[in-house]
Design a protein around this motif. Structure first.
Motif, PDB file in Angstrom:
ATOM      1  N   PRO A 166       0.816  -1.227   0.000  1.00 39.75           N
ATOM      2  CA  PRO A 166       0.000   0.000   0.000  1.00 39.75           C
ATOM      3  C   PRO A 166       0.845   1.272   0.000  1.00 39.75           C
ATOM      4  O   PRO A 166       0.454   2.281  -0.614  1.00 39.75           O
ATOM      5  CB  PRO A 166      -0.838  -0.099   1.271  1.00 39.75           C
ATOM      6  CG  PRO A 166      -0.218  -1.145   2.104  1.00 39.75           C
ATOM      7  CD  PRO A 166       0.545  -2.058   1.186  1.00 39.75           C
ATOM      8  N   ALA A 167       2.009   1.248   0.654  1.00 35.31           N
ATOM      9  CA  ALA A 167       2.887   2.425   0.650  1.00 35.31           C
ATOM     10  C   ALA A 167       3.401   2.674  -0.771  1.00 35.31           C
ATOM     11  O   ALA A 167       3.525   3.814  -1.215  1.00 35.31           O
ATOM     12  CB  ALA A 167       4.044   2.240   1.617  1.00 35.31           C
ATOM     13  N   ASP A 197       0.577   4.261  -2.768  1.00 33.65           N
ATOM     14  CA  ASP A 197       0.495   5.689  -2.415  1.00 33.65           C
ATOM     15  C   ASP A 197       1.555   6.475  -3.159  1.00 33.65           C
ATOM     16  O   ASP A 197       1.304   7.553  -3.689  1.00 33.65           O
ATOM     17  CB  ASP A 197       0.757   5.897  -0.910  1.00 33.65           C
ATOM     18  CG  ASP A 197      -0.481   5.625  -0.071  1.00 33.65           C
ATOM     19  OD1 ASP A 197      -1.557   5.391  -0.654  1.00 33.65           O
ATOM     20  OD2 ASP A 197      -0.361   5.635   1.167  1.00 33.65           O
ATOM     21  N   SER A 198       2.754   5.909  -3.151  1.00 31.09           N
ATOM     22  CA  SER A 198       3.885   6.580  -3.764  1.00 31.09           C
ATOM     23  C   SER A 198       3.641   6.767  -5.270  1.00 31.09           C
ATOM     24  O   SER A 198       3.860   7.844  -5.821  1.00 31.09           O
ATOM     25  CB  SER A 198       5.127   5.743  -3.485  1.00 31.09           C
ATOM     26  OG  SER A 198       6.187   6.128  -4.275  1.00 31.09           O
ATOM     27  N   GLU A 242       0.747   6.883  -6.779  1.00 30.63           N
ATOM     28  CA  GLU A 242      -0.325   7.853  -6.951  1.00 30.63           C
ATOM     29  C   GLU A 242       0.201   9.271  -6.766  1.00 30.63           C
ATOM     30  O   GLU A 242      -0.105  10.179  -7.543  1.00 30.63           O
ATOM     31  CB  GLU A 242      -1.455   7.573  -5.943  1.00 30.63           C
ATOM     32  CG  GLU A 242      -2.631   8.505  -6.147  1.00 30.63           C
ATOM     33  CD  GLU A 242      -3.796   8.235  -5.194  1.00 30.63           C
ATOM     34  OE1 GLU A 242      -3.811   7.146  -4.562  1.00 30.63           O
ATOM     35  OE2 GLU A 242      -4.667   9.108  -5.072  1.00 30.63           O
ATOM     36  N   SER A 243       1.032   9.424  -5.740  1.00 27.62           N
ATOM     37  CA  SER A 243       1.565  10.741  -5.438  1.00 27.62           C
ATOM     38  C   SER A 243       2.478  11.252  -6.560  1.00 27.62           C
ATOM     39  O   SER A 243       2.539  12.442  -6.824  1.00 27.62           O
ATOM     40  CB  SER A 243       2.272  10.657  -4.094  1.00 27.62           C
ATOM     41  OG  SER A 243       3.182  11.682  -3.923  1.00 27.62           O
ATOM     42  N   TYR A 244       3.186  10.349  -7.252  1.00 25.28           N
ATOM     43  CA  TYR A 244       4.025  10.764  -8.384  1.00 25.28           C
ATOM     44  C   TYR A 244       3.230  10.788  -9.691  1.00 25.28           C
ATOM     45  O   TYR A 244       3.789  11.047 -10.757  1.00 25.28           O
ATOM     46  CB  TYR A 244       5.216   9.809  -8.550  1.00 25.28           C
ATOM     47  CG  TYR A 244       6.262   9.958  -7.460  1.00 25.28           C
ATOM     48  CD1 TYR A 244       6.835  11.188  -7.173  1.00 25.28           C
ATOM     49  CD2 TYR A 244       6.683   8.841  -6.742  1.00 25.28           C
ATOM     50  CE1 TYR A 244       7.790  11.313  -6.170  1.00 25.28           C
ATOM     51  CE2 TYR A 244       7.644   8.963  -5.736  1.00 25.28           C
ATOM     52  CZ  TYR A 244       8.191  10.202  -5.460  1.00 25.28           C
ATOM     53  OH  TYR A 244       9.138  10.328  -4.483  1.00 25.28           O
ATOM     54  N   GLU A 297       8.730   2.782   4.292  1.00 23.54           N
ATOM     55  CA  GLU A 297       9.665   3.714   3.670  1.00 23.54           C
ATOM     56  C   GLU A 297      10.253   3.103   2.392  1.00 23.54           C
ATOM     57  O   GLU A 297      10.498   3.799   1.416  1.00 23.54           O
ATOM     58  CB  GLU A 297      10.757   4.083   4.679  1.00 23.54           C
ATOM     59  CG  GLU A 297      11.426   5.410   4.469  1.00 23.54           C
ATOM     60  CD  GLU A 297      10.540   6.651   4.602  1.00 23.54           C
ATOM     61  OE1 GLU A 297       9.314   6.520   4.670  1.00 23.54           O
ATOM     62  OE2 GLU A 297      11.100   7.758   4.606  1.00 23.54           O
ATOM     63  N   ALA A 298      10.458   1.783   2.412  1.00 24.86           N
ATOM     64  CA  ALA A 298      10.925   1.094   1.203  1.00 24.86           C
ATOM     65  C   ALA A 298       9.881   1.251   0.108  1.00 24.86           C
ATOM     66  O   ALA A 298      10.206   1.595  -1.035  1.00 24.86           O
ATOM     67  CB  ALA A 298      11.176  -0.378   1.495  1.00 24.86           C
ATOM     68  N   ALA A 346       7.724   3.594  -0.290  1.00 28.80           N
ATOM     69  CA  ALA A 346       7.749   4.972  -0.774  1.00 28.80           C
ATOM     70  C   ALA A 346       8.950   5.219  -1.685  1.00 28.80           C
ATOM     71  O   ALA A 346       8.847   5.884  -2.714  1.00 28.80           O
ATOM     72  CB  ALA A 346       7.785   5.940   0.407  1.00 28.80           C
ATOM     73  N   GLN A 347      10.089   4.654  -1.321  1.00 27.04           N
ATOM     74  CA  GLN A 347      11.308   4.873  -2.102  1.00 27.04           C
ATOM     75  C   GLN A 347      11.270   4.119  -3.434  1.00 27.04           C
ATOM     76  O   GLN A 347      11.810   4.592  -4.423  1.00 27.04           O
ATOM     77  CB  GLN A 347      12.547   4.479  -1.284  1.00 27.04           C
ATOM     78  CG  GLN A 347      13.877   4.674  -1.980  1.00 27.04           C
ATOM     79  CD  GLN A 347      14.237   6.138  -2.237  1.00 27.04           C
ATOM     80  OE1 GLN A 347      13.551   7.039  -1.763  1.00 27.04           O
ATOM     81  NE2 GLN A 347      15.283   6.370  -3.015  1.00 27.04           N
ATOM     82  N   ALA A 389       9.920   6.294  -5.897  1.00 29.28           N
ATOM     83  CA  ALA A 389      10.865   7.331  -6.318  1.00 29.28           C
ATOM     84  C   ALA A 389      11.881   6.772  -7.321  1.00 29.28           C
ATOM     85  O   ALA A 389      12.248   7.434  -8.290  1.00 29.28           O
ATOM     86  CB  ALA A 389      11.587   7.904  -5.103  1.00 29.28           C
ATOM     87  N   ILE A 409      20.280   8.252  -8.904  1.00 26.04           N
ATOM     88  CA  ILE A 409      19.203   8.490  -7.924  1.00 26.04           C
ATOM     89  C   ILE A 409      19.663   9.544  -6.920  1.00 26.04           C
ATOM     90  O   ILE A 409      20.730   9.419  -6.355  1.00 26.04           O
ATOM     91  CB  ILE A 409      18.827   7.201  -7.149  1.00 26.04           C
ATOM     92  CG1 ILE A 409      18.624   6.050  -8.125  1.00 26.04           C
ATOM     93  CG2 ILE A 409      17.544   7.432  -6.363  1.00 26.04           C
ATOM     94  CD1 ILE A 409      18.529   4.706  -7.454  1.00 26.04           C
TER      95      ILE A 409
END
Lengths: 488, 238
Positions: free
Chosen positions: B127-128, B131-132, B134-136, B214-215, B217-218, B221, B238
Motif C-alpha cells: 500500500p505504501a 500511495d507513492s 499515486e503521489s508521483y 519507507e521502502a 515509498a522509495q 521514487a 538516484i
C-alpha cells in the motif's frame, strides 16, 4: 555517475560578553549506504578553514549592542575569508554570556543571521552554548578517546562559565554559572569602571563592597577572583555549594552532576590560564577587566586540589568553532518535499509522543488534538507554519498505523488550522516519505507546501530551521534552543 | 555474553554494531547450550521460510492472481534456478489474457526463497508503494503473484506485458538473523536478455532493517527516476 561527496560551507559567529569572533568551515556530506539500501548520508568531516581575529564586542553603552559596527566587521571578514553570501549554505550566530542580556540582543542576533547568509541561524541559550564550546574545544573528541571517564569542558568568557560534561562522546549534562572575566571592569590603576548588575548580589553577600569609581588593590581583586574560582569549582566538583554560589545560578540548574575525571578550560579565561604567571596590577588589568586574575585563581585552585587538567585544542574560539561546525545536521534522505520555500526559519516544534499501545486505541486522536491546542496557545497565530509536529515514540510503523496517523493529521489540521498553507511534520522514525505520500494524497491540494522529514532528534521546545535541499534531497537542518535570558 | 574483559565497553560497542552472534562466549571449545539452541532455532526458522508456503488467508486478503513457474516443488526450485526464471505456458497465457498490457508500472510479487518475507512485509510495502505511485502520478497494471519465481522471470513477464518499468517484490534467501527479509528488484523495460547490471535493488526490507513503508515509498521514487531517465541499473542516477 553518482557524486557521493558534497561539501557545504558553514559559518560561525560568536557575540560574546567581551569578544566577538567569526569562522568559516566546510562540512563534507558523504553517502554512507550501499547500492542495495535506501540512500543514507552523513556529515563525515567538519573542517574549520578560516578564523577571524578576536574583536572586542562593539557596544553602544552597557545596555546596547552596536549592531552597525558588528555588521561592518562581518563585511570585512567575509572579504578577508574570500567568501560571498552566495557561498554560504548554513551556519549559526550565537549570542553568549552577558551579551544575551542586552536590550537589543534578540533583534541584533536575528538581523545578523539574516545578513550573514540565507541559512545562517540565530541561537542563544546557556545549555547550547556549553555544548557547542565543549564540541569546539575538543573535549567531546577527547571523551571518545578516554572511554568511561567524564570530561568536563568549562568555557569561561566575559560573563559566564559554561560547563558541558561528556562521557564516551555524549553530552550528559551542562551547567552554567555567572562567572566570567569581565564581570568587573578596571583601569590599570585598579579603579572600577563598571560591574555587571547580575553580579552585584554575589559581591555584596561575600562582603566585597565595591562600587563604580572605587580603587581596589591587587590583593582585593585576587580575593574576589579566588572566591569566584572556589564557588565555580566547588559547585562543579560537588565539594561545596552554599547560598552564595546559588546567586550565580543561571536557571535551570541540573539536579545532579557527574564525577569529573578530566577538566578542560576554554574561552578567553581558558586561554589566559595557559600562561598565568606572577603578574603586577598593571599586567593583570591589561584587558580592562579581571580576566587574568580569574585565570590565575583557577590555576592555583586546580593545582592545589590535584585535579586532572588538560589543555583543550581550542580555547578562545571554542564556542565559535562549535557554532560554525557543529550546529548543522542533515535529515534522513528518504523525505517528502512539496513546494517548500526555503529556508524556513524558526519553526517551533511541538512533540507528539506516541506510546505503542496508544496506536491501537481511540486515545490517539486525543493526544494529537491536545498537542495542537497547546501549540496554538503557545505560538502566535500569524505564523504559517505555526509550528512543526514532531512524531516520536513509535517503535515500528506499519501501514495500518500510518493510515491512522494520516487520518488524524488531516482531521486536526482541518479542524484547528484550516487556513494553514504550510505543514511541516518531523518523524523520529524512518517513515517520512511514506507519510508524505499518504498525507499529500489525503490533503489533495488543500495546502501549498507539505514537508515531511525524519531521523532528527529534537527536544520539546526546540526550534528548527530547514535549509534548501541539496541535490540528492539531503536537507540541512539546524535544531536550536532559542532562549534569551531577558526578553527585550 | 562472554565474561571478561579488559575492555568491556569496546566489546559492548562491537556487539551493538552488528546483529551477528559475536561475544557470546563458549564452554571449552563449544558454544554454550543456550547459544546453540538459539542458533538451531534460527536455522529452523530459515528452513521453514524456504519450504513453507504463503497461507491462503494472504490471498483472500489481497486477491493477487497466482501464476506458476515450471518448478513444481521446492526441491526442483532449489536445484533448477533456470526454471525459476520462466513461467509455465498456462502462466504465460494467463497473464497475456488477464493482465493490463503496456502498463507504466508492473508490480510482481514472488515468494522466492522466503514465503515468510512476503507474508510479513507485503501488507506494509504494497500500500505504501501504491500511495507513492499515486503521489508521483504514475499508473500501474495488474499485480500478480509468481509461485517459486526467480528475479529474472521479470524478463519473460516484460516480454509479454511490455511495461515501462517493473518492480518485483521477492523473498530473500533467509539468514540466521532474519528469515523474513524481502527485496525489491526494479528494471526499466525488462525483456529477455536483460543483464543483471540493468537492475536496481532495495534489499533487506523487514521490520529490523529497511523500514517496509519507507521502502515502498522509495521504490516509487526509483521507478519515477527510471521513467524520467529512461534507463536503470548502474546508469541510473538516484
Amino acid at each position: 555517475m553518482h557524486e557521493t561527496n558534497e561539501w557545504i560551507t558553514s559559518l560561525g559567529i560568536d557575540l560574546g560578553t567581551s569578544t566577538t569572533k567569526f569562522i568559516v568551515s566546510r562540512l563534507q556530506i558523504s553517502k554512507v549506504s550501499s547500492a542495495f539500501s535506501l540512500p543514507s548520508y552523513k556529515i563525515t568531516k567538519r573542517l574549520c578553514t578560516y578564523k577571524s581575529q578576536i574583536y572586542s564586542t562593539p557596544l553602544i553603552d552597557d545596555e546596547t549592542i552596536d549592531y552597525t559596527n558588528i555588521a561592518k566587521i562581518l563585511e570585512r571578514e567575509y572579504e578577508e575569508a574570500g567568501i560571498t553570501l552566495d557561498d554560504v549554505h548554513t551556519g549559526a550566530v550565537i549570542i553568549t554570556g552577558e551579551t544575551a542580556n542586552k536590550k537589543n540582543a534578540r533583534i541584533a542576533v536575528n538581523q545578523l543571521a539574516e545578513r550573514a547568509g540565507d541559512f545562517v541561524v540565530a541561537t542563544a541559550g546557556a545549555e547550547l552554548e556549553s555544548l557547542l564550546a565543549g564540541k569546539g574545544s575538543g573535549a567531546q573528541d577527547f571523551s571518545i578517546q578516554t572511554p568511561n571517564q567524564v570530561v568536563a569542558n568549562i568555557d569561561i568568557g566575559g560573563g559566564t562559565a559554561n560547563t558541558a560534561f561528556f562521557l564516551n562522546g555524549e553530552c550528559i549534562g551542562t551547567a552554567t554559572l555567572r562567572i566570567g572575566g569581565r564581570l568587573i571592569r578596571l583601569n590599570p590603576a585598579g579603579f572600577v569602571k563598571g560591574m555587571a548588575d547580575s553580579f552585584k548580589p554575589w559581591l555584596e553577600e561575600n562582603g566585597f563592597l565595591v562600587k563604580k569609581g572605587d580603587q581596589i588593590s591587587f590583593e582585593r581583586i585576587k580575593q574576589i577572583t579566588d572566591e569566584m574560582a572556589k564557588n565555580l569549582i566547588g559547585y562543579l566538583a560537588q565539594s561545596s555549594n552554599d547560598e552564595h554560589t546559588q546567586l550565580l545560578y543561571i536557571d535551570p540548574m541540573p539536579q545532579s552532576l557527574p564525577t569529573v575525571h578530566t577538566w578542560m578550560f576554554s574561552g578567553g579565561v581558558g586561554e589566559l590560564m595557559k600562561n598565568s604567571e606572577r603578574m603586577t596590577l598593571e599586567e593583570g588589568t591589561r584587558y580592562g577587566d579581571i580576566g587574568p586574575f580569574l585565570a590565575t585563581s583557577l590555576n592555583q585552585l586546580m593545582k592545589r586540589s590535584s585535579f586532572n587538567v588538560l589543555s583543550p585544542k581550542q580555547t578562545v574560539r571554542a564556542t565559535v568553532i562549535g557554532a560554525g561546525t557543529q550546529t548543522t545536521e542533515i535529515s534522513g534522505s528518504t523525505v517528502f518535499i512539496q513546494n517548500g520555500n526555503f529556508p524556513i526559519r524558526n519553526v517551533p516544534v511541538e512533540k507528539v509522543h506516541i506510546q505503542n499501545e496508544e496506536l491501537q486505541s481511540d486515545q490517539l486522536d486525543h493526544i494529537f488534538s491536545e498537542t495542537i491546542k497547546k501549540g496554538l496557545s503557545l505560538h502566535s497565530m500569524g505564523l504559517d507554519p505555526a509550528f512543526a509536529l514532531y512524531l516520536s515514540g513509535i517503535d515500528y510503523c506499519s501501514y495500518e498505523k500510518l493510515k491512522k496517523i494520516v487520518n488524524i493529521l488531516e482531521n486536526i489540521y482541518s479542524q484547528y488550522l484550516p487556513n494553514q498553507k504550510n505543514i511541516v511534520i518531523i518523524c523520529q522514525n524512518d517513515m517520512a516519505k511514506a507519510l508524505g505520500h499518504a498525507l499529500s494524497i489525503r490533503l489533495n491540494g488543500k495546502v501549498n507546501c507539505l514537508i515531511c522529514i525524519d531521523q532528527i532528534n529534537i527536544q520539546h521546545g526546540d526550534y528548527i530551521d530547514i535549509g534548501q535541499p541539496l541535490p540528492s534531497s539531503i536537507i540541512p537542518i539546524i535544531v536550536k534552543t532559542l532562549v534569551f535570558t531577558s526578553d527585550a | 555474553m562472554i565474561e571478561l574483559t579488559d575492555n568491556k565497553l569496546a566489546l559492548e560497542q562491537l556487539i551493538q554494531s552488528t546483529p551477528a552472534r559475536i561475544g557470546v562466549g563458549c564452554s571449552g571449545t563449544r558454544p554454550k547450550t543456550e547459544i546453540m539452541l538459539k542458533l538451531r532455532m534460527d536455522h529452523a526458522m530459515a528452513v521453514d521460510s524456504v519450504y513453507g508456503d504463503i497461507p491462503k488467508a494472504f490471498f483472500e486478503e489481497f486477491h493477487f492472481p497466482i501464476v506458476q513457474t515450471p518448478c513444481q516443488s521446492k526441491e526442483m526450485y532449489l536445484k533448477r534456478p533456470d526454471l525459476g526464471r520462466k513461467l509455465t505456458s498456462e502462466g504465460e497465457s494467463f497473464i497475456r489474457e488477464h493482465c493490463k498490457k503496456k502498463p507504466q508500472v508492473q508490480i510482481v510479487i514472488s515468494n522466492g526463497l522466503s514465503s515468510k518475507a512476503i507474508e510479513s512485509n507485503i501488507r506494509d510495502v504494497y500500500p505504501a508503494l501504491l500511495d507513492s505511485l499515486e503521489s508521483y502520478g504514475l499508473s500501474s497494471g495488474t499485480t500478480f503473484y509468481v509461485q517459486n519465481g526467480r528475479v529474472a522471470c521479470m524478463d519473460v513477464i516484460g516480454e509479454i506485458l511490455e511495461p515501462d518499468v517493473l518492480v518485483m517484490l521477492i523473498g530473500e534467501r533467509p539468514g540466521l538473523v532474519s528469515a523474513d527479509s524481502m527485496s525489491a528488484y526494479m528494471c526499466y523495460k525488462p525483456r529477455i536478455g536483460t543483464i543483471e547490471s540493468n537492475r536496481n535493488v532495495i534489499s533487506n526490507i523487514h521490520r529490523g532493517g529497511t523500514q517496509p513503508i519507507e521502502a515502498g515509498a522509495q521504490i516509487g521514487a526509483v521507478l519515477r527516476a527510471m521513467l524520467d531517465q529512461k534507463t536503470s541499473g548502474t546508469r541510473l542516477v538516484i
